[in-house]
Design a protein around this motif. Structure first.
Motif, PDB file in Angstrom:
ATOM      1  N   CYS A 278       0.820  -1.202  -0.026  1.00 23.39           N
ATOM      2  CA  CYS A 278      -0.047   0.046  -0.015  1.00 23.39           C
ATOM      3  C   CYS A 278       0.795   1.273   0.040  1.00 23.39           C
ATOM      4  O   CYS A 278       0.552   2.269  -0.869  1.00 23.39           O
ATOM      5  CB  CYS A 278      -0.846   0.007   1.397  1.00 23.39           C
ATOM      6  SG  CYS A 278      -2.131   1.404   1.402  1.00 23.39           S
ATOM      7  N   ALA A 279       1.866   1.219   0.875  1.00 22.73           N
ATOM      8  CA  ALA A 279       2.752   2.538   0.883  1.00 22.73           C
ATOM      9  C   ALA A 279       3.652   2.633  -0.341  1.00 22.73           C
ATOM     10  O   ALA A 279       3.679   3.809  -0.856  1.00 22.73           O
ATOM     11  CB  ALA A 279       3.942   2.158   2.073  1.00 22.73           C
ATOM     12  N   CYS A 280       3.902   1.643  -1.229  1.00 17.27           N
ATOM     13  CA  CYS A 280       4.546   1.778  -2.597  1.00 17.27           C
ATOM     14  C   CYS A 280       3.610   2.190  -3.541  1.00 17.27           C
ATOM     15  O   CYS A 280       4.166   3.207  -4.320  1.00 17.27           O
ATOM     16  CB  CYS A 280       5.299   0.409  -2.724  1.00 17.27           C
ATOM     17  SG  CYS A 280       6.470  -0.049  -1.724  1.00 17.27           S
ATOM     18  N   ARG A 281       2.405   1.879  -3.651  1.00 14.30           N
ATOM     19  CA  ARG A 281       1.740   2.223  -4.436  1.00 14.30           C
ATOM     20  C   ARG A 281       1.378   3.629  -4.485  1.00 14.30           C
ATOM     21  O   ARG A 281       1.297   4.538  -5.138  1.00 14.30           O
ATOM     22  CB  ARG A 281       0.534   1.462  -4.522  1.00 14.30           C
ATOM     23  CG  ARG A 281       0.407   0.012  -5.070  1.00 14.30           C
ATOM     24  CD  ARG A 281      -0.961  -0.621  -4.957  1.00 14.30           C
ATOM     25  NE  ARG A 281      -1.811  -0.658  -3.785  1.00 14.30           N
ATOM     26  CZ  ARG A 281      -1.761  -1.874  -3.125  1.00 14.30           C
ATOM     27  NH1 ARG A 281      -0.979  -2.812  -3.626  1.00 14.30           N
ATOM     28  NH2 ARG A 281      -2.622  -1.772  -2.006  1.00 14.30           N
ATOM     29  N   SER A 282       1.040   4.119  -3.056  1.00 18.28           N
ATOM     30  CA  SER A 282       0.854   5.667  -2.816  1.00 18.28           C
ATOM     31  C   SER A 282       2.127   6.569  -3.162  1.00 18.28           C
ATOM     32  O   SER A 282       1.918   7.619  -3.675  1.00 18.28           O
ATOM     33  CB  SER A 282       0.197   5.759  -1.236  1.00 18.28           C
ATOM     34  OG  SER A 282      -0.752   5.256  -0.943  1.00 18.28           O
ATOM     35  N   LEU A 283       3.139   6.028  -2.697  1.00 15.95           N
ATOM     36  CA  LEU A 283       4.759   6.677  -3.205  1.00 15.95           C
ATOM     37  C   LEU A 283       4.570   6.939  -4.706  1.00 15.95           C
ATOM     38  O   LEU A 283       5.181   7.802  -5.108  1.00 15.95           O
ATOM     39  CB  LEU A 283       5.848   6.164  -2.098  1.00 15.95           C
ATOM     40  CG  LEU A 283       5.787   6.441  -0.985  1.00 15.95           C
ATOM     41  CD1 LEU A 283       6.880   5.466  -0.285  1.00 15.95           C
ATOM     42  CD2 LEU A 283       5.961   7.975  -0.560  1.00 15.95           C
ATOM     43  N   TYR A 284       4.289   5.568  -5.255  1.00 15.93           N
ATOM     44  CA  TYR A 284       4.182   5.782  -6.725  1.00 15.93           C
ATOM     45  C   TYR A 284       3.247   6.823  -7.432  1.00 15.93           C
ATOM     46  O   TYR A 284       3.866   7.610  -8.249  1.00 15.93           O
ATOM     47  CB  TYR A 284       3.984   4.536  -7.552  1.00 15.93           C
ATOM     48  CG  TYR A 284       4.301   4.473  -8.901  1.00 15.93           C
ATOM     49  CD1 TYR A 284       5.344   4.584  -9.474  1.00 15.93           C
ATOM     50  CD2 TYR A 284       2.979   4.417  -9.432  1.00 15.93           C
ATOM     51  CE1 TYR A 284       5.547   4.312 -10.931  1.00 15.93           C
ATOM     52  CE2 TYR A 284       3.050   3.984 -11.046  1.00 15.93           C
ATOM     53  CZ  TYR A 284       4.024   4.097 -11.680  1.00 15.93           C
ATOM     54  OH  TYR A 284       4.132   4.269 -12.929  1.00 15.93           O
ATOM     55  N   ALA A 285       2.194   6.787  -6.841  1.00 10.02           N
ATOM     56  CA  ALA A 285       1.024   7.825  -7.471  1.00 10.02           C
ATOM     57  C   ALA A 285       1.614   9.153  -7.148  1.00 10.02           C
ATOM     58  O   ALA A 285       1.598  10.245  -7.672  1.00 10.02           O
ATOM     59  CB  ALA A 285      -0.202   7.855  -6.469  1.00 10.02           C
TER      60      ALA A 285
END
Length: 326
Positions: A278-285
């Motif tokens: 979840c953290a990786c997806r948010s940081l990618y966004a």
């Protein structure tokens, strides 16, 4: 070190850990019996979930970061014992300290207590590094592989990359130095991450999602996000902070570890893995929103790692060329 010296060192560490527990008992509601009667008090301080929950709750209170906050004073004094096992206890709560601290900066609340703890960690790293930068050797890409560099490599011009710059002593946290000070603290956390309890890593991942301030669920099927449904995801602005590379670089290293979801017993923890995803997806966004090429490349690399894991491939068998060094 002689056997006698080892006994003295162990006795000193045991005594200081017991003193830390006694001091903490005047701050938190109750010390669990498993901690107060433990034969390894420092380890109990680090790993007891009931105690950690009480400390975490206090760190999240509205007045937790003030200069006269008793818990911040305990964290500061305990870190300054210079005992490795007790310093791990303080690092265990770094995700919450940094997370709450950064979220309150715009509110202009008193934060001297949190800043004292962060400066103590930064000063420790400055002294241990002797102010020198941390560098790594980058293979010469003019050769087919590192094994071809051989005796003819130009040793006078090594390919070095600076992972962390040289450090200067800081007496206060100024806005221009905040990212570096917190980044250095996170670097130390990463270096000790194997010793950190799972819940500490989950706390870190959850704060990363908050810091990103973006809804990353759209990228669950990365890299085929263009074929997904649900493109009208809502941005999560609350809690968003600036993410300069000085902070983002250690953040991504920590998340790289968390994606493996491995604990001390080499077993995968599903809750940690999901929080890291979840953290990786948010940081990618967030990286895409900021149009930050370096961050897009790094966070995209972590999402590629997630997709590789979804295929069922053992991460120990992943070709090194598929993972970008962060």
């Amino acid at each position: 070190m002689s056997t006698q010296e080892q006994r003295v060192s162990w006795s000193d560490s045991f005594s200081q850990a017991q003193t830390a527990i006694q001091s903490l008992s005047t701050i938190i509601p109750s010390i669990p019996e498993s901690v107060s009667s433990s034969d390894s008090p420092a380890s109990a301080l680090l790993n007891d979930p009931q105690l950690a929950a009480q400390i975490s709750d206090l760190l999240r209170q509205p007045d937790s970061g003030a200069g006269d906050n008793q818990l911040c004073r305990w964290l500061y004094d305990t870190f300054h014992t210079s005992k490795f096992d007790l310093q791990l206890v303080i690092l265990r709560f770094l995700p919450i300290i940094a997370g709450v601290y950064l979220s309150r900066i715009p509110l202009r609340k008193p934060l001297a207590g949190f800043e004292a703890v962060l400066l103590a960690i930064y000063a420790h790293e400055t002294a241990s590094r002797n102010g020198q930068p941390i560098t790594i050797h980058i293979p010469d890409l003019s050769h087919p592989s590192v094994y071809h560099e051989g005796k003819h490599s130009n040793k006078s011009t090594p390919n070095l990359a600076v992972v962390s710059p040289n450090l200067e002593p800081q007496g206060t946290i100024r806005s221009t130095k905040r990212a570096q000070i917190i980044g250095v603290a996170l670097e130390l956390y990463h270096s000790k991450i194997v010793d950190m309890p799972i819940q500490s890593k989950i706390d870190f991942c959850e704060f990363c999602t908050i810091w990103a301030g973006e809804d990353g669920d759209f990228y669950k099927d990365f890299p085929n996000e263009g074929n997904q449904k649900g493109k009208d995801g809502v941005e999560k602005k609350e809690g968003r902070i600036l993410l300069p590379w000085e902070m983002l670089q250690p953040i991504l290293r920590i998340l790289g570890h968390c994606l493996m979801g491995i604990n001390k017993k080499n077993k995968k923890n599903k809750e940690l893995y999901e929080a890291a995803c979840c953290a990786c997806r948010s940081l990618y966004a967030r990286a895409l929103h900021d149009i930050n090429p370096k961050a897009i490349l790094a966070t995209g690399s972590l999402l590629n790692l997630i997709n590789i894991q979804k295929t069922g491939v053992d991460h120990t068998e992943i070709p090194i060329t598929k993972i970008i060094h962060l």
